[in-house]
Every structure is written in C-alpha cells, then in structure tokens.
Design an enzyme around this catalytic site. Structure first.
Site, short mmCIF file in Angstrom:
data_model
loop_
_atom_site.label_atom_id
_atom_site.label_comp_id
_atom_site.label_asym_id
_atom_site.label_seq_id
_atom_site.Cartn_x
_atom_site.Cartn_y
_atom_site.Cartn_z
N ASP A 33 0.82 -1.22 0.00
CA ASP A 33 0.00 0.00 0.00
C ASP A 33 0.85 1.27 0.00
O ASP A 33 0.67 2.15 -0.83
CB ASP A 33 -0.91 0.05 1.24
CG ASP A 33 -1.90 -1.10 1.29
OD1 ASP A 33 -2.34 -1.54 0.22
OD2 ASP A 33 -2.23 -1.55 2.40
N ARG A 62 -1.85 3.64 15.84
CA ARG A 62 -2.21 4.72 14.91
C ARG A 62 -2.05 6.12 15.49
O ARG A 62 -1.47 6.99 14.82
CB ARG A 62 -3.63 4.50 14.35
CG ARG A 62 -3.79 3.40 13.27
CD ARG A 62 -2.57 2.76 12.84
NE ARG A 62 -2.68 1.87 11.68
CZ ARG A 62 -1.72 1.03 11.33
NH1 ARG A 62 -0.62 0.95 12.04
NH2 ARG A 62 -1.84 0.26 10.27
N ASP A 121 -8.31 1.98 9.91
CA ASP A 121 -7.10 2.77 10.10
C ASP A 121 -7.22 4.19 9.55
O ASP A 121 -6.68 5.13 10.11
CB ASP A 121 -5.90 2.05 9.49
CG ASP A 121 -5.47 0.87 10.37
OD1 ASP A 121 -5.72 0.94 11.59
OD2 ASP A 121 -4.90 -0.09 9.84
N SER A 132 -3.00 -9.69 3.78
CA SER A 132 -2.65 -8.36 4.25
C SER A 132 -2.35 -8.48 5.74
O SER A 132 -3.18 -8.98 6.51
CB SER A 132 -3.83 -7.43 4.01
OG SER A 132 -3.69 -6.28 4.81
N1 ARG Z 1 -8.98 -5.17 12.13
C1 ARG Z 1 -7.86 -4.67 12.84
C2 ARG Z 1 -8.01 -3.22 13.18
O1 ARG Z 1 -8.83 -2.58 12.62
C3 ARG Z 1 -6.54 -4.97 12.16
C4 ARG Z 1 -6.24 -4.29 10.87
C5 ARG Z 1 -4.92 -4.74 10.40
N2 ARG Z 1 -4.52 -4.24 9.12
C6 ARG Z 1 -4.07 -5.03 8.11
N3 ARG Z 1 -3.55 -4.48 7.08
N4 ARG Z 1 -4.21 -6.32 8.15
O2 ARG Z 1 -7.33 -2.68 14.01
#
Ligand code: ARG
Length: 403
Positions: A15, A95, A124, A174
């Site tokens: 990404d 984050r 995110d 991912s």
């Molecule tokens: N679902 C989780 C969250 O929103 C993890 C997201 C992880 N990102 C990824 N690229 N797999 O915090």
C-alpha cells in the site's frame, strides 16, 4: 517536480509503496517517507533502501518501541483493552502514535501535507484522520489508495507497472505487525469457514513442548517481571510473545465489526497480550471490590471501543484513563500461569492487597463469621423479589377468573 513536500507514513509494504509513486506522479510532491517502529521486527535498512528505490526525497526511521509500550500498551493492559471482548487492539493502538510522529516530521520538514496508505474500507483511515486533525486541523491529508479507489489486485498491477518490488507473501494476505500483536487478513481467509493454515502464523507454533509455569509480577496494574526477573514492558512483551507462542497460545479468529459498517473475518496472533490480560484480570479479581469490578468492566469496554473507533484523542478517553489509573493502585502482586499445549490457565495468585480471606471463606474450621446473621440479610436482600412474585401470581390468578 515542485519542491512541495509530503510526509508519508511508510511501512515498506504494498500500500505505502504504491502511495510514494502516486504522490510523486499525480500530486507532484516530494515524498519524505517515515517508518515508525512499534516493534514490528521489520528490517529497517531494507525499508529505507526501498524508499530510495522508489525515489523518495528522504527517509526517516523513528524508534517508538518504548513510547508504544509505556504510553499506549500499558494503558491498554490496565483497561483490559479487548475490542468486542477479543481483539487486543494491536493495530489500533499504534495509529495515534504513528500520526503524532508523522506530524512531528511534517513540522520539521515544513511539509504541506501528510499521507497514509489506508483504504476506504478499513478502520485505520478513521484513526489516522481523526488523530492528525486533532493535532492540526489545517493540515492536508492525502490517502492515495482511498482516493484512487484501489483494490489489492489493482495495486499489484499498479506496482508492476511502476516497477515497485513486491514479495510473495504480500500477494496472499494483508498483515500488520507490532509488539502487541499481528493481524492477518485477506486472501483465502476472507471465507469465514476456511480454517487458517498453520503457515500464516509467525509467533504461535504448537511445538508440543512440556508444560511450563510462569510467574508474572504486576505493580500498579503493569507487568514488571517474569519469574523473579525484573523487565521493562518494552522487553517483557517480545520475551513473552516467544515464550507463550511456543506453547501454541495467542491465536484469535473471529468476526469483527469495523467502524465503517463492514463485518470482517480477522485473525490475530498475540501470545503476550493474551497471557497478560488473563493474568491481569485475575489479579484485579483478587484485589478490587465487587463494586469496582462491576463498574470497571463498563469503563474498560467503553475505553476499548473508543480506541478501536479512532477516538484516542477524545477527551473522554483521558477521563476514563484517570479512573482506570486510580483503580490500579492496589493491582500489585503475582499471578502463576500454566502454559500447556495451546492452553493458558491461571493456577495461582497472591497480593499484599488481597481482599480474599481464607479464614472467612473456609468451610472447614470456625471463623469470626456469624452464620446466624445471614438469615436476616437474605430476608432484606430478597424482599422486593419475593413481593414482586406474589403480585405477579395475583395478576395471573385474577386473569384466569375473568375468563
Ligand atoms: N482489524 C484490525 C483493526 O482494525 C486490524 C487491521 C490490520 N490491518 C491489516 N492491514 N491487516 O485494528
């Protein structure tokens, strides 16, 4: 190219690599890539090399492991931070920290914008955007993947066209990793009926090794040592990840509710987080009053929901932290945990602040507890329940008579 600068939160993954090219080619910006290390264990030299290959103006590595452990994870431990009772918030907690670091670089570099590689389907973007705007509502945010409405397949195509190097793993799943946990999604895992193959896990390995005991020591709600060896939280978490992971502990596989209204199948490996939460909750159960425990559960749940939902910078989160902090002043002691073939059990606990009294609880010998007092207590405690039932019976009797 203009000399206008943008600071991109850069992991070196698919990404954010696509983002570098897009920011250069479409927005005509000079890209400064910044990698914030929260214990993901990536090769930082490799990431900075990648940034150079992509033609970034400059790359910065920021070691934020200690800040992450001692300013974010520690709070989450005290709050028993699990979203929907399951997810240890590993990604969610990084984050606001990453946003803060990116904004610091943007100020130093006099950048006109900051950028992140989030899609428009995830959590995110919510966390980054709200954190960034809370720090500076006038900064421009560019989210190339969201802006281009890119899917993973299109990203891979875009990467190939722009000669962006991608590894094989990226094509399958991912992932997002830091010291508090690793998230794995996408690919075949999108079918919630499919069992995750063993090969997706990096930390959790069921090695069938002999059972092991572990003494976790807490001070004011925070783990400070294992088996009589004092450790900083920054060192303790990676150590425990390996130790518990070898026993097959720490896999979470569940259907999670994203902020944006999508249900998603998520798989996490978080051996240290799972062990610490089980032990911490057990110790709280020993030292907090039943009234504190009941109310704290509500606060913990609200805290976890807020952090998940991108509201780290909301004043309420800090207010909740003040309450949670206050409850932790007696959460000091030791918890004995047994690691056994994929299962984790608390088998002992002790604290100088324990509210448990063996002399009171025992059925074996006499204590100061006067059993005769129980009868009167029960009469008053159950008074309303008994009366309400009598009234209900009367109502149904009268109804029958009317018929
Ligand atoms: N679902 C989780 C969250 O929103 C993890 C997201 C992880 N990102 C990824 N690229 N797999 O915090």
């Amino acid at each position: 190219m203009s000399n206008k600068k943008v600071v991109l939160a850069f992991s070196g993954g698919l990404d954010t690599s696509v983002c570098v090219k897009y920011l250069q080619n479409y927005h005509k910006l000079e890209v400064i890539t910044a990698t914030v290390d929260c214990g993901q264990g990536d090769d930082l030299a490799e990431i900075s090399k990648k940034s150079k290959i992509l033609g970034a103006l400059k790359h910065v590595n920021i070691d934020a492991k200690k800040e992450f452990a001692e300013g974010f994870v520690n709070k989450s431990i005290m709050a028993n931070g699990l979203y929907e009772g399951k997810y240890p918030l590993a990604t969610a907690l990084t984050r606001p920290l990453i946003a803060t670091k990116i904004m610091e670089v943007a100020t130093q570099e006099d950048a006109i914008a900051v950028a992140h590689g989030c899609t428009g389907k995830g959590n995110d973007q919510v966390r980054f955007d709200i954190a960034i705007l809370s720090l500076d509502p006038s900064i421009k945010i560019i989210a190339p993947i969201r802006e281009m409405n890119l899917t993973r397949d299109l990203e891979i195509k875009y990467a190939k066209k722009n000669k962006i190097p991608i590894d094989e793993e990226v094509k399958k799943y991912s992932t997002d990793t830091n010291m508090w946990g690793r998230a794995i999604e996408g690919g075949i895992l999108e079918d919630p009926w499919i069992e995750p193959p063993e090969s997706i896990f990096k930390l959790v390995k069921n090695l069938n090794i002999p059972d092991e005991y572990l003494e976790l020591e807490f001070e004011n709600g925070i783990p400070i040592g294992i088996d009589n060896q004092k450790m900083s939280l920054t060192d303790l978490i990676p150590y425990l990840n390996i130790k518990a992971g070898r026993h097959g502990i720490g896999v979470i596989d569940f259907i999670e509710d994203r902020v944006v209204g999508i249900k998603t199948r998520e798989i996490y490996e978080a051996p240290a987080a799972q062990t610490i939460f089980v032990a911490h909750k057990d110790l709280e159960q020993l030292v907090l009053t039943k009234h504190e425990l009941r109310f704290k559960q509500i606060v913990d749940d609200q805290w976890s929901w807020m952090v998940y939902s991108g509201l780290w910078f909301d004043p309420l989160r800090e207010d909740l932290d003040r309450f949670i902090d206050a409850t932790q002043k007696r959460v000091t002691g030791k918890v004995k945990v047994k690691l056994q073939n994929g299962s984790l059990k608390v088998v002992g606990r002790k604290s100088i602040n324990s509210l448990y009294s063996q002399t009171l609880a025992t059925y074996l010998s006499d204590s100061d507890f006067n059993q005769n007092l129980a009868k009167g207590f029960i009469e008053l405690w159950g008074m309303e329940t008994v009366v309400a039932n009598r009234l209900s019976r009367n109502i149904s009797r009268n109804k029958k008579r009317e018929k």
